[in-house]
Design a protein around this motif. Structure first.
Motif, short mmCIF file in Angstrom:
data_model
loop_
_atom_site.label_atom_id
_atom_site.label_comp_id
_atom_site.label_asym_id
_atom_site.label_seq_id
_atom_site.Cartn_x
_atom_site.Cartn_y
_atom_site.Cartn_z
N ASP A 63 -47.52 12.98 47.57
CA ASP A 63 -46.33 12.87 48.40
C ASP A 63 -45.12 12.37 47.62
OD1 ASP A 63 -47.70 13.80 50.61
OD2 ASP A 63 -48.08 11.80 51.44
N ASN A 64 -45.36 11.45 46.69
CA ASN A 64 -44.25 10.84 45.94
C ASN A 64 -43.89 11.61 44.67
OD1 ASN A 64 -43.99 8.66 47.75
ND2 ASN A 64 -45.70 7.60 46.77
N GLY A 65 -44.66 12.64 44.36
CA GLY A 65 -44.40 13.41 43.15
C GLY A 65 -44.19 14.88 43.43
N VAL A 66 -45.27 15.63 43.41
CA VAL A 66 -45.21 17.08 43.54
C VAL A 66 -44.55 17.52 44.86
CG1 VAL A 66 -46.59 19.19 43.71
CG2 VAL A 66 -47.22 17.41 42.08
N LYS A 67 -44.92 16.88 45.96
CA LYS A 67 -44.40 17.32 47.25
C LYS A 67 -42.89 17.12 47.36
CE LYS A 67 -45.27 17.26 52.19
NZ LYS A 67 -46.07 16.76 53.31
N LYS A 68 -42.38 16.04 46.79
CA LYS A 68 -40.93 15.82 46.80
C LYS A 68 -40.20 16.98 46.13
CE LYS A 68 -40.26 10.82 47.18
NZ LYS A 68 -39.70 9.62 46.50
N GLU A 69 -40.73 17.41 44.99
CA GLU A 69 -40.11 18.52 44.27
C GLU A 69 -40.23 19.83 45.05
OE1 GLU A 69 -38.27 18.11 41.56
OE2 GLU A 69 -38.71 15.96 41.86
N MET A 70 -41.38 20.02 45.72
CA MET A 70 -41.56 21.23 46.52
C MET A 70 -40.62 21.23 47.72
SD MET A 70 -45.61 22.18 46.42
CE MET A 70 -46.14 20.71 47.31
N ASN A 71 -40.42 20.05 48.32
CA ASN A 71 -39.48 19.95 49.45
C ASN A 71 -38.06 20.31 49.01
OD1 ASN A 71 -41.56 19.18 51.11
ND2 ASN A 71 -41.05 17.00 51.08
N LYS A 72 -37.68 19.85 47.82
CA LYS A 72 -36.35 20.18 47.28
C LYS A 72 -36.22 21.69 47.08
CE LYS A 72 -35.75 15.83 44.72
NZ LYS A 72 -35.63 15.23 43.35
N TYR A 73 -37.28 22.28 46.53
CA TYR A 73 -37.27 23.73 46.28
C TYR A 73 -37.18 24.50 47.60
CZ TYR A 73 -38.97 28.39 45.09
OH TYR A 73 -39.10 29.75 44.97
N LEU A 74 -37.98 24.09 48.58
CA LEU A 74 -38.01 24.77 49.87
C LEU A 74 -36.64 24.67 50.55
CD1 LEU A 74 -39.85 26.29 51.86
CD2 LEU A 74 -40.38 24.10 52.93
N LYS A 75 -36.02 23.50 50.48
CA LYS A 75 -34.70 23.31 51.08
C LYS A 75 -33.67 24.21 50.41
CE LYS A 75 -31.35 19.71 52.24
NZ LYS A 75 -31.05 18.25 52.15
N LYS A 76 -33.81 24.37 49.09
CA LYS A 76 -32.87 25.19 48.32
C LYS A 76 -33.00 26.67 48.68
CE LYS A 76 -31.69 26.47 43.57
NZ LYS A 76 -32.00 26.27 42.12
N VAL A 77 -34.23 27.19 48.66
CA VAL A 77 -34.43 28.63 48.88
C VAL A 77 -34.25 29.03 50.35
CG1 VAL A 77 -35.94 28.92 46.88
CG2 VAL A 77 -36.94 28.37 49.11
N SER A 78 -34.33 28.05 51.26
CA SER A 78 -34.15 28.35 52.68
C SER A 78 -32.74 28.00 53.15
CB SER A 78 -35.17 27.60 53.52
OG SER A 78 -34.94 26.19 53.47
N GLY A 80 -31.38 25.13 53.36
CA GLY A 80 -31.39 23.94 54.21
C GLY A 80 -32.09 24.11 55.54
N LYS A 81 -32.64 25.29 55.83
CA LYS A 81 -33.30 25.52 57.12
C LYS A 81 -34.68 24.85 57.18
CE LYS A 81 -31.01 29.97 57.88
NZ LYS A 81 -31.22 31.43 58.06
N LYS A 82 -35.33 24.76 56.02
CA LYS A 82 -36.66 24.13 55.95
C LYS A 82 -36.62 23.01 54.93
CE LYS A 82 -38.83 28.59 56.93
NZ LYS A 82 -39.73 29.64 56.41
N THR A 83 -37.15 21.86 55.29
CA THR A 83 -37.09 20.71 54.38
C THR A 83 -38.46 20.10 54.07
OG1 THR A 83 -36.74 19.23 56.27
CG2 THR A 83 -34.79 20.10 55.18
N THR A 84 -39.49 20.54 54.77
CA THR A 84 -40.82 19.98 54.56
C THR A 84 -41.79 21.05 54.12
OG1 THR A 84 -40.45 18.32 56.26
CG2 THR A 84 -42.73 18.66 55.57
#
Length: 206
Positions: A63-78, A80-84
């Motif tokens: 949660d404090n490593g890989v997932k944070k980066e994936m959340n950033k990526y998801l927010k970018k490619v969507s 801002g529509k998806k953040t988790t």
């Protein structure tokens, strides 16, 4: 054939059918609170079980490593529509049992032993048919066998020949190169079926 001989063969046939019907399980099914316990050759505690401390540390690390980066990526490619990103994938027990039984059956038909399954981390592409799943993390189950001394070699039982497993990587390379399988039992790359599975619920979305 006299009556005595006929009765003898009838008894032998009935005995054969009885033992054949029970040959799939060496243990009697036990009824417990109106439920039947599944019959498996080994129901001892596996060596791979972990403690809750290990579980908590691993989940926090993710949660404090890989997932944070994936959340950033998801927010970018969507935009801002998806953040988790993906919290978990869920697999129905009957679906898992059916899949294992299917792989064991088609592999046995090819005289190829199944050693296990690779669980491969992946993500749905940005143009995936289900818009809610686009860019989310998921996994793929792929059967394994022994190839060149490796016990975890991913193989394709559907297109393997008897006693001769073919590597999954062979077909992935062909599909990525968009080759047409001329002179082969295989269809064009767009519709080449595999024995791997993925289509299970992902959370989110619920």
């Amino acid at each position: 054939m006299n009556l005595k001989t006929l009765n003898y063969f009838a008894i032998v046939l009935c005995s054969f059918l009885f033992f054949s019907c029970n040959s799939n399980c060496n243990h009697k099914e036990i009824k417990y609170e109106n439920e039947k316990l599944s019959c498996y050759p080994n129901s001892n505690k596996p060596s791979q079980v972990i403690t809750y401390l290990e579980m908590a540390e691993m989940m926090d690390s993710y949660d404090n490593g890989v997932k944070k980066e994936m959340n950033k990526y998801l927010k970018k490619v969507s935009n801002g529509k998806k953040t988790t990103s993906t919290d978990y994938n869920w697999y129905k027990l009957d679906d898992l049992k059916q899949y294992i039984a299917y792989i064991e059956r088609i592999s046995k038909e090819k005289d190829i032993p199944v050693t296990g399954f690779r669980i491969i981390p992946t993500s749905y592409p940005k143009n995936y048919s289900n818009k809610e799943l686009r860019n989310r993390v998921t996994i793929i189950f792929t059967p394994t066998t022994i190839i060149d001394g490796k016990y975890d070699a991913a193989f394709e039982p559907l297109y393997s020949e008897k006693g001769n497993p073919v590597s999954v990587s062979k077909y992935l390379e062909q599909v990525r190169a968009k080759k047409v399988y001329t002179g082969s039992i295989l269809p064009k790359f767009e519709s080449t079926e595999s024995s791997s599975v993925n289509k299970f619920p992902t959370v989110p979305p619920k």
